[in-house]
Design a protein around this motif. Structure first.
Motif, PDB file in Angstrom:
ATOM      1  N   ALA A  50      39.103  42.620  45.969  1.00 25.50           N
ATOM      2  CA  ALA A  50      39.522  41.701  47.256  1.00 25.50           C
ATOM      3  C   ALA A  50      38.236  40.753  47.504  1.00 25.50           C
ATOM      4  O   ALA A  50      38.392  39.558  47.606  1.00 25.50           O
ATOM      5  N   ALA A  51      37.140  41.126  47.531  1.00 26.65           N
ATOM      6  CA  ALA A  51      35.946  40.459  47.673  1.00 26.65           C
ATOM      7  C   ALA A  51      35.703  39.295  46.712  1.00 26.65           C
ATOM      8  O   ALA A  51      35.308  38.170  47.020  1.00 26.65           O
ATOM      9  N   ALA A  52      36.044  39.638  45.490  1.00 19.68           N
ATOM     10  CA  ALA A  52      35.852  38.972  44.273  1.00 19.68           C
ATOM     11  C   ALA A  52      37.041  37.877  44.254  1.00 19.68           C
ATOM     12  O   ALA A  52      36.831  36.992  43.280  1.00 19.68           O
ATOM     13  N   GLY A  53      37.887  38.057  45.038  1.00 20.45           N
ATOM     14  CA  GLY A  53      39.131  37.063  45.034  1.00 20.45           C
ATOM     15  C   GLY A  53      40.197  37.234  44.125  1.00 20.45           C
ATOM     16  O   GLY A  53      40.857  36.370  43.722  1.00 20.45           O
ATOM     17  N   ARG A  54      40.091  38.415  43.386  1.00 28.87           N
ATOM     18  CA  ARG A  54      41.120  38.661  42.422  1.00 28.87           C
ATOM     19  C   ARG A  54      42.379  39.186  43.242  1.00 28.87           C
ATOM     20  O   ARG A  54      42.572  40.181  43.990  1.00 28.87           O
ATOM     21  N   ARG A  55      43.390  38.531  42.673  1.00 27.30           N
ATOM     22  CA  ARG A  55      44.903  38.948  43.202  1.00 27.30           C
ATOM     23  C   ARG A  55      45.370  40.161  42.637  1.00 27.30           C
ATOM     24  O   ARG A  55      45.028  40.582  41.550  1.00 27.30           O
ATOM     25  N   ARG A  56      46.345  40.649  43.382  1.00 24.19           N
ATOM     26  CA  ARG A  56      46.996  42.162  42.980  1.00 24.19           C
ATOM     27  C   ARG A  56      47.329  42.085  41.640  1.00 24.19           C
ATOM     28  O   ARG A  56      47.490  43.025  40.535  1.00 24.19           O
ATOM     29  N   ASP A  57      48.057  40.843  41.115  1.00 26.81           N
ATOM     30  CA  ASP A  57      48.483  40.869  39.807  1.00 26.81           C
ATOM     31  C   ASP A  57      47.714  40.442  38.560  1.00 26.81           C
ATOM     32  O   ASP A  57      48.287  40.230  37.579  1.00 26.81           O
TER      33      ASP A  57
END
Length: 267
Positions: A50-57
């Motif tokens: 989440a901190a790195a901006g990665r989405r769940r998919d």
């Protein structure tokens, strides 16, 4: 013997996970959502993603190879949150199944109240070490300071207190967790001082991910995709380590005091 990489091959990202509430579930579903007594690897990796901006998919990529260790600095207490759910219009609650038209069916026999339980840790403090390649950890450290998405401690309702990031350290995961100063809250430290004086050290439990660990956890995330969540297993080892309390002007214990078998219980 526990397998550890050499200090020259490994960096450790140190996180302080503390807040009014935390909840780290790894297997409970449906009406009863429990919490483990310490953060799960899936929860920690999810926070970093989440901190790195990665989405769940998105694929987890370089987050897959990270190893996690947890030191319990303040256990906290367990909170049970009791919920009842009903339709304000007085209609029966829907069931999980859907009709051929994609509409949820009503419960049969009709059920008007749904009961759920949620469990949380109150006022707990954990020191978490994440071991891996230095460039990956350095990028994650920057992301924690300026997170792309809000950070939470297991559930979205569990906001963390600051500071989260304690920095990057060199050395093995066990050594780094054992040498960092005790992160317990001031009230806990005052009570410890009242009972045991300002001792320079305190014993704390540590759980580290190791290839030859004697315990197996099914919380190694492979995908956070809501349509294809997948988790693997990992091995962990449970240890006790003597860590510095960080008291100013500490008092060395007297040899005449002897062994106190209840000291670890805070008695």
């Amino acid at each position: 013997m526990t397998t550890e990489r050499s200090a020259s091959q490994e960096s450790v990202l140190l996180l302080r996970l503390a807040g009014p509430l935390q909840s780290w579930g790894d297997g409970s579903r449906f009406n009863r959502r429990e919490t483990r007594p310490e953060p799960t690897k899936s929860g920690v990796v999810g926070l970093l993603a989440a901190a790195a901006g990665r989405r769940r998919d998105e694929p987890l990529g370089d987050l897959l190879g990270l190893r996690v260790g947890v030191r319990v600095d303040q256990e906290g207490t367990l909170l049970r949150d009791y919920h009842t759910v009903s339709d304000y219009r007085g209609r029966p609650l829907p069931q999980s199944g859907v009709s051929a038209k994609g509409v949820q069916k009503p419960t049969s026999p009709a059920k008007y109240t749904h009961i759920t339980e949620r469990f949380y840790l109150q006022d707990a403090v954990f020191l978490v070490g994440v071991a891996g390649p230095s460039p990956v950890l350095a990028a994650l450290a920057d992301a924690i300071v300026r997170p792309a998405f809000p950070l939470f401690l297991g559930r979205r309702s569990c906001a963390p207190t600051q500071p989260i990031l304690l920095g990057l350290r060199s050395g093995t995961l066990v050594d780094v967790l054992a040498h960092e100063v005790w992160q317990a809250g001031e009230a806990v430290k005052r009570e410890f001082e009242r009972r045991h004086q300002r001792l320079p050290h305190v014993d704390r439990p540590i759980t580290v991910e190791t290839a030859d660990g004697d315990d197996v956890r099914a919380d190694d995330p492979l995908s956070f995709d809501p349509m294809s969540r997948r988790y693997g297993t990992r091995r962990v080892t449970h240890l006790w380590r003597t860590i510095p309390t960080g008291f100013h002007d500490p008092v060395e214990p007297s040899d005449s005091e002897g062994h106190d078998p209840f000291a670890l219980l805070g008695w």
